[in-house]
Each structure stands twice: as structure tokens, then as C-alpha cells.
Write a protein that holds these residues in place. Structure first.
Motif, PDB file in Angstrom:
ATOM      1  N   ALA A   1      28.086  40.061   1.927  1.00 55.93           N
ATOM      2  CA  ALA A   1      28.860  39.409   0.860  1.00 55.93           C
ATOM      3  C   ALA A   1      28.997  40.341  -0.349  1.00 55.93           C
ATOM      4  O   ALA A   1      30.086  40.494  -0.920  1.00 55.93           O
ATOM      5  CB  ALA A   1      28.183  38.108   0.443  1.00 55.93           C
ATOM      6  N   GLY A   2      27.899  41.002  -0.703  1.00 56.35           N
ATOM      7  CA  GLY A   2      27.949  41.939  -1.818  1.00 56.35           C
ATOM      8  C   GLY A   2      28.855  43.120  -1.525  1.00 56.35           C
ATOM      9  O   GLY A   2      29.649  43.540  -2.364  1.00 56.35           O
ATOM     10  N   ALA A   3      28.741  43.627  -0.298  1.00 58.53           N
ATOM     11  CA  ALA A   3      29.590  44.748   0.099  1.00 58.53           C
ATOM     12  C   ALA A   3      31.061  44.346   0.069  1.00 58.53           C
ATOM     13  O   ALA A   3      31.930  45.113  -0.357  1.00 58.53           O
ATOM     14  CB  ALA A   3      29.201  45.229   1.494  1.00 58.53           C
ATOM     15  N   GLY A   4      31.327  43.127   0.467  1.00 61.65           N
ATOM     16  CA  GLY A   4      32.701  42.628   0.441  1.00 61.65           C
ATOM     17  C   GLY A   4      33.274  42.581  -0.960  1.00 61.65           C
ATOM     18  O   GLY A   4      34.432  42.942  -1.183  1.00 61.65           O
ATOM     19  N   GLY A   5      32.417  42.193  -1.910  1.00 63.71           N
ATOM     20  CA  GLY A   5      32.884  42.155  -3.294  1.00 63.71           C
ATOM     21  C   GLY A   5      33.169  43.541  -3.836  1.00 63.71           C
ATOM     22  O   GLY A   5      34.180  43.767  -4.506  1.00 63.71           O
ATOM     23  N   VAL A   6      32.304  44.484  -3.507  1.00 65.36           N
ATOM     24  CA  VAL A   6      32.513  45.881  -3.936  1.00 65.36           C
ATOM     25  C   VAL A   6      33.775  46.439  -3.291  1.00 65.36           C
ATOM     26  O   VAL A   6      34.583  47.102  -3.945  1.00 65.36           O
ATOM     27  CB  VAL A   6      31.285  46.732  -3.565  1.00 65.36           C
ATOM     28  CG1 VAL A   6      31.560  48.222  -3.716  1.00 65.36           C
ATOM     29  CG2 VAL A   6      30.084  46.324  -4.413  1.00 65.36           C
ATOM     30  N   ALA A   7      33.975  46.099  -2.030  1.00 68.61           N
ATOM     31  CA  ALA A   7      35.167  46.576  -1.315  1.00 68.61           C
ATOM     32  C   ALA A   7      36.440  46.017  -1.939  1.00 68.61           C
ATOM     33  O   ALA A   7      37.416  46.735  -2.160  1.00 68.61           O
ATOM     34  CB  ALA A   7      35.084  46.168   0.146  1.00 68.61           C
ATOM     35  N   GLU A   8      36.401  44.751  -2.268  1.00 70.46           N
ATOM     36  CA  GLU A   8      37.592  44.130  -2.870  1.00 70.46           C
ATOM     37  C   GLU A   8      37.895  44.760  -4.224  1.00 70.46           C
ATOM     38  O   GLU A   8      39.044  45.050  -4.548  1.00 70.46           O
ATOM     39  CB  GLU A   8      37.355  42.617  -3.005  1.00 70.46           C
ATOM     40  CG  GLU A   8      38.591  41.824  -3.361  1.00 70.46           C
ATOM     41  CD  GLU A   8      39.613  41.699  -2.228  1.00 70.46           C
ATOM     42  OE1 GLU A   8      39.437  42.303  -1.153  1.00 70.46           O
ATOM     43  OE2 GLU A   8      40.614  41.009  -2.462  1.00 70.46           O
ATOM     44  N   ASP A   9      36.844  45.012  -5.006  1.00 63.74           N
ATOM     45  CA  ASP A   9      37.036  45.683  -6.307  1.00 63.74           C
ATOM     46  C   ASP A   9      37.680  47.052  -6.119  1.00 63.74           C
ATOM     47  O   ASP A   9      38.516  47.485  -6.893  1.00 63.74           O
ATOM     48  CB  ASP A   9      35.679  45.863  -7.022  1.00 63.74           C
ATOM     49  CG  ASP A   9      35.130  44.559  -7.569  1.00 63.74           C
ATOM     50  OD1 ASP A   9      35.882  43.558  -7.595  1.00 63.74           O
ATOM     51  OD2 ASP A   9      33.941  44.547  -7.955  1.00 63.74           O
ATOM     52  N   ALA A  10      37.251  47.723  -5.065  1.00 57.82           N
ATOM     53  CA  ALA A  10      37.757  49.081  -4.796  1.00 57.82           C
ATOM     54  C   ALA A  10      39.101  49.054  -4.075  1.00 57.82           C
ATOM     55  O   ALA A  10      39.757  50.080  -3.909  1.00 57.82           O
ATOM     56  CB  ALA A  10      36.740  49.846  -3.956  1.00 57.82           C
ATOM     57  N   TRP A  11      39.457  47.859  -3.576  1.00 54.36           N
ATOM     58  CA  TRP A  11      40.670  47.689  -2.742  1.00 54.36           C
ATOM     59  C   TRP A  11      40.635  48.663  -1.576  1.00 54.36           C
ATOM     60  O   TRP A  11      41.609  49.348  -1.250  1.00 54.36           O
ATOM     61  CB  TRP A  11      41.956  47.779  -3.548  1.00 54.36           C
ATOM     62  CG  TRP A  11      43.106  47.152  -2.812  1.00 54.36           C
ATOM     63  CD1 TRP A  11      44.245  47.755  -2.353  1.00 54.36           C
ATOM     64  CD2 TRP A  11      43.211  45.777  -2.436  1.00 54.36           C
ATOM     65  NE1 TRP A  11      45.041  46.849  -1.677  1.00 54.36           N
ATOM     66  CE2 TRP A  11      44.438  45.636  -1.719  1.00 54.36           C
ATOM     67  CE3 TRP A  11      42.406  44.631  -2.599  1.00 54.36           C
ATOM     68  CZ2 TRP A  11      44.863  44.409  -1.202  1.00 54.36           C
ATOM     69  CZ3 TRP A  11      42.824  43.424  -2.089  1.00 54.36           C
ATOM     70  CH2 TRP A  11      44.053  43.316  -1.394  1.00 54.36           C
ATOM     71  N   HIS A  12      39.459  48.723  -0.948  1.00 53.60           N
ATOM     72  CA  HIS A  12      39.261  49.577   0.223  1.00 53.60           C
ATOM     73  C   HIS A  12      38.284  48.821   1.117  1.00 53.60           C
ATOM     74  O   HIS A  12      37.164  48.532   0.704  1.00 53.60           O
ATOM     75  CB  HIS A  12      38.689  50.939  -0.187  1.00 53.60           C
ATOM     76  CG  HIS A  12      38.808  51.965   0.881  1.00 53.60           C
ATOM     77  ND1 HIS A  12      40.014  52.511   1.252  1.00 53.60           N
ATOM     78  CD2 HIS A  12      37.869  52.538   1.669  1.00 53.60           C
ATOM     79  CE1 HIS A  12      39.803  53.379   2.232  1.00 53.60           C
ATOM     80  NE2 HIS A  12      38.525  53.424   2.495  1.00 53.60           N
TER      81      HIS A  12
END
Ligand SMILES: C[C@H](O)[C@H](O)[C@H]1CNC2=NC(N)=NC(=O)C2=N1
Length: 92
Positions: free
Chosen positions: A42-53
Motif C-alpha cells: 500500500a505504501g509503495a503504491g502511494g509512492v508510485a502514484e506520487d511519482a506517476w510511475h
């Protein structure tokens, strides 16, 4: 759009615990419980969404496999390396 990294650059830039598999970089993170892995994802998903990657994330009992590639470039770019480092920061 980010440029593809060369084979040498990929080997040089791979973050701790990550390996190259063709056009992807991969790491499997180990956890003491299933829900710890879910929380990490879940945390990784949030970081990914922020990065749009966005990575491919596979959650199993006790581990989470993360695969990164840059679809727009058709291979491995600096964007993958930077996100992999950020996932390591969440894990450590
Ligand atoms: C249109 C949108 O900006 C693109 O599809 C973004 C979204 N997330 C992405 N994630 C990954 N891993 N690679 C991409 O090339 C990519 N591109």
C-alpha cells in the motif's frame, strides 16, 4: 520521456537487493506476516502514484515481489531506479 539505460548503466545503478530480468528490475521483499506485506504494498503504491510511475506488485504470504520497467520507453530507465530506491527506503 526518460532514455533507456545501457546494460552497463543498469548494472551500475541497480539499488540494493534489486536484480535485472530482461526489460525489468525486480526485488522480492520478505515480511514476517502477510499483512505486513500488504501494508508495504500500500505504501509503495502511494509512492508510485506520487511519482506517476507504476510497478507490478505481487503479494504472497510473507513476501512481496516488485517489478519495474518504463513502459513508455520499452525498458529500464532512471525512473525505475529512482522508484526502486524509494521502495527500499520504505522497507529499511
Ligand atoms: C499516460 C501515463 O502518463 C503513462 O502511462 C505513465 C503511467 N505509469 C507508468 N508506469 C510505468 N512503469 N511506466 C510508464 O511508462 C508509465 N507511464
Amino acid at each position: 520521456m526518460a532514455d533507456l539505460l545501457s546494460d552497463e548503466e543498469i548494472e551500475e545503478k541497480l539499488p540494493k537487493g534489486w536484480n535485472r530480468e530482461g526489460t525489468e528490475i525486480v526485488r522480492t521483499y520478505e515480511f514476517d506476516s502477510y499483512l505486513d506485506g500488504v501494508g508495504f504494498a500500500a505504501g509503495a503504491g502511494g509512492v508510485a502514484e506520487d511519482a506517476w510511475h507504476h510497478p507490478e506488485i505481487t503479494i504472497t504470504y510473507g513476501s512481496v515481489e516488485v517489478r519495474l520497467t518504463t513502459h513508455d520507453a520499452g525498458g529500464i530507465t532512471e525512473n525505475d531506479m529512482q522508484l526502486a530506491e524509494r521502495f527500499n527506503d520504505i522497507y529499511e
